[in-house]
Scaffold this motif. Structure first.
Motif, PDB file in Angstrom:
ATOM      1  N   GLU A 245       9.371 -29.600  -8.559  1.00 16.15           N
ATOM      2  CA  GLU A 245       9.196 -28.410  -7.779  1.00 16.15           C
ATOM      3  C   GLU A 245      10.487 -28.039  -7.124  1.00 16.15           C
ATOM      4  O   GLU A 245      11.144 -28.806  -6.808  1.00 16.15           O
ATOM      5  N   ASP A 246      10.865 -26.748  -7.000  1.00 15.76           N
ATOM      6  CA  ASP A 246      11.755 -26.232  -5.807  1.00 15.76           C
ATOM      7  C   ASP A 246      10.968 -25.279  -5.228  1.00 15.76           C
ATOM      8  O   ASP A 246      10.976 -24.097  -5.519  1.00 15.76           O
ATOM      9  N   LEU A 247      10.577 -25.653  -3.957  1.00 23.06           N
ATOM     10  CA  LEU A 247       9.776 -24.642  -3.125  1.00 23.06           C
ATOM     11  C   LEU A 247      10.553 -23.721  -2.587  1.00 23.06           C
ATOM     12  O   LEU A 247      10.077 -22.415  -2.473  1.00 23.06           O
ATOM     13  N   GLY A 296       5.524 -30.947   0.810  1.00 18.22           N
ATOM     14  CA  GLY A 296       7.008 -31.077   1.218  1.00 18.22           C
ATOM     15  C   GLY A 296       7.143 -31.114   2.516  1.00 18.22           C
ATOM     16  O   GLY A 296       6.608 -31.964   3.131  1.00 18.22           O
ATOM     17  N   ASN A 297       8.005 -30.457   3.217  1.00 12.01           N
ATOM     18  CA  ASN A 297       8.193 -30.393   4.629  1.00 12.01           C
ATOM     19  C   ASN A 297       6.936 -29.615   5.353  1.00 12.01           C
ATOM     20  O   ASN A 297       7.379 -29.040   6.588  1.00 12.01           O
TER      21      ASN A 297
END
Length: 502
Positions: A245-247, A296-297
């Motif tokens: 993933e690359d959000l 993620g964050n």
């Protein structure tokens, strides 16, 4: 102001083929690629690789049109390959059918200098320079094409960063949204799927200072998809695994659940497969509602399918469908009567059972996995817009499939199967309340989709969805038969829609 020229260095013929693949995934109807450069600079090599990528056929014959002047390919995106070297005057371009080619697909034009003044203003100039195996391509193009190409090259970089071997990228048919999908074939491995979903701008405010996407709770990035996919998998359902993933950029590499759908060989609903799909819903609606979902964050909070979201969706019928059908705008008094009736119906849903609403639970998003067992036999995709709302919504979405006609007898059997499964799961299931909620949500969904399909034609240039309108009109007529919807049924009758299509 046009963007500065883009320079791409290609080390060898393999790099040229990969670049052609990247361009093929950025190409769209109306694009005119003008390929210039000296003899032997690689123009034909690039054109052949691009055509083969669109055709998904590495062995496709793609001869140079040096003598024929034009070669046409009827592919998923039709392509015309023109060579203007031998034309006697620029006016001969009209005889080669360039305008027709661009109206239905894209064009590759070698030696464009021969008729440069007659080529489209938004043409894409690609200059090939170099000797030996290496090439430099200089691209001068309008900003929209440059943005699409840069996005495609960013996808290539994402794949290179997350896969340790060469890959083949191929277009995969997507949905009606701005997301695109690709089948990725890593060398020596099973295919996976690339989701390309750049963050969408909010758009202009339409009500209470908010854009439509926020009112209707539409996903604006890939975070909801990741969150819901992981939650569904944890509950025992076959959502795709997130492999990379690359959000921030909006790229996801996800598991390929398969290609077999839930329709039979004639394109009709398969009762066994639809039966499993209804069983999955009954199982899903017995789960506790999802809470905060870390990704993620950040944390994804599944939004509520509230009356405001439901209302702005049904307004699509009076904003798009009905004006298109009548050829005139809906009078404001008539529109307000329509909205008052819906507000009363939405009030009746306050005590309806709530569940995770996947929102697009129908045949295009359900995958049959014959080698699996239990709920794992049914792959589920396209749930990024999921909300917490009436459990009946997804049942209606399946029983009144927007893309294929579900026979009323089969729809009735599916509904009874769902109700029986909910009763069998334990006491407390309110069947009468569910049936009322089902009728309301089925009608709400049909009203929304009628508007969306007309909007796709008129605003987005996608007329193919209009073929589904008679089906949706029949569905909404069936839903309006419930006693709770009698006032709305009367409004539809006065508006001239609904009963006449039943």
């Amino acid at each position: 102001m046009a963007p500065a020229p883009l320079r791409v260095e290609l080390e060898n013929p393999e790099a040229t083929a990969l670049f052609a693949e990247d361009v093929s995934l950025a190409l769209k109807q109306g694009d005119c690629l003008c390929l210039s450069g000296d003899v032997g600079a690689g123009k034909s090599t690039f054109a052949r690789a691009l055509i083969r990528a669109i055709a998904d056929d590495p062995d496709l014959e793609a001869p140079s049109p040096t003598f024929t002047l034009v070669q046409s390919y009827q592919l998923r995106l039709p392509v015309a390959h023109l060579d203007l070297y031998r034309i006697g005057s620029p006016e001969e371009l009209d005889e080669l059918g360039l305008d027709d080619a661009l109206a239905e697909g894209a064009a590759l034009v070698e030696w464009p200098e021969k008729a440069l003044e007659l080529l489209p203003d938004d043409k894409v100039m690609m200059r090939f320079d170099g000797i030996g195996d290496s090439r430099t391509v200089t691209i001068s193009a309008p900003e929209p094409f440059v943005a699409r190409l840069e996005r495609s090259r960013a996808a290539r970089a994402f794949l290179a960063a997350n896969l340790d071997r060469p890959v083949v990228r191929r277009h995969l048919q997507g949905d009606a949204s701005s997301r695109t999908y690709e089948t990725i074939r890593p060398q020596g491995q099973d295919p996976v799927i690339l989701m390309n979903a750049p963050r969408q701008p909010d758009g202009p405010p339409v009500r209470d200072g908010l854009p439509y996407s926020q009112i209707a709770h539409l996903a604006e990035d890939v975070v909801p998809f990741v969150a819901i996919a992981r939650w569904l998998r944890a509950q025992g359902f076959a959502a795709p695994e997130i492999l990379a993933e690359d959000l921030d950029q909006g790229f996801l590499l996800i598991e390929n659940l398969g290609t077999e759908g839930v329709l039979d060989t004639d394109g009709n609903p398969d009762p066994e497969r639809y039966g499993l799909a209804i069983d999955c819903l009954a199982g899903l609606h017995g789960k506790e509602l999802p809470g905060p979902l870390p990704v993620g964050n950040t944390v994804h909070y599944v939004p509520a399918y509230d009356p405001r979201a439901m209302q702005i969706e049904v307004e699509l019928l009076t904003d798009w469908y009905l004006p298109w059908r009548r050829g005139a705008a809906v009078p404001e008094q008539e529109r307000q009567q329509y909205l008052v009736l819906w507000r009363e119906l939405f009030g009746r849903l306050e005590n309806a059972e709530k569940a995770l609403v996947l929102r697009d639970y129908h045949s295009p998003n359900l995958i049959w996995r014959a080698g699996k067992t239990g709920f794992d036999r049914l792959g589920i995709i396209d749930f990024q817009d999921a909300m917490i709302g009436p459990a009946a919504y997804d049942v209606a979405s399946l029983c009144q499939d927007a893309r294929v006609t579900v026979d009323p007898d089969l729809a009735g059997r599916l509904l009874e199967r769902y109700i029986a499964a909910r009763h069998a799961a334990g006491p407390g299931f309110d069947e009468a309340g569910f049936r009322e909620a089902y009728a309301i949500m089925a009608a709400q969904r049909a009203a929304k989709i009628l508007g969306i399909f007309v909007r796709l034609k008129q605003r987005d240039g996608k007329p193919g969805y209009l073929r589904h309108l008679p089906r949706m009109e029949a569905y909404i007529a069936a839903s309006l038969a419930h006693p709770a919807l009698q006032p709305l049924r009367n409004w539809f009758a006065k508006a001239g829609i609904g009963q006449s299509e039943s």
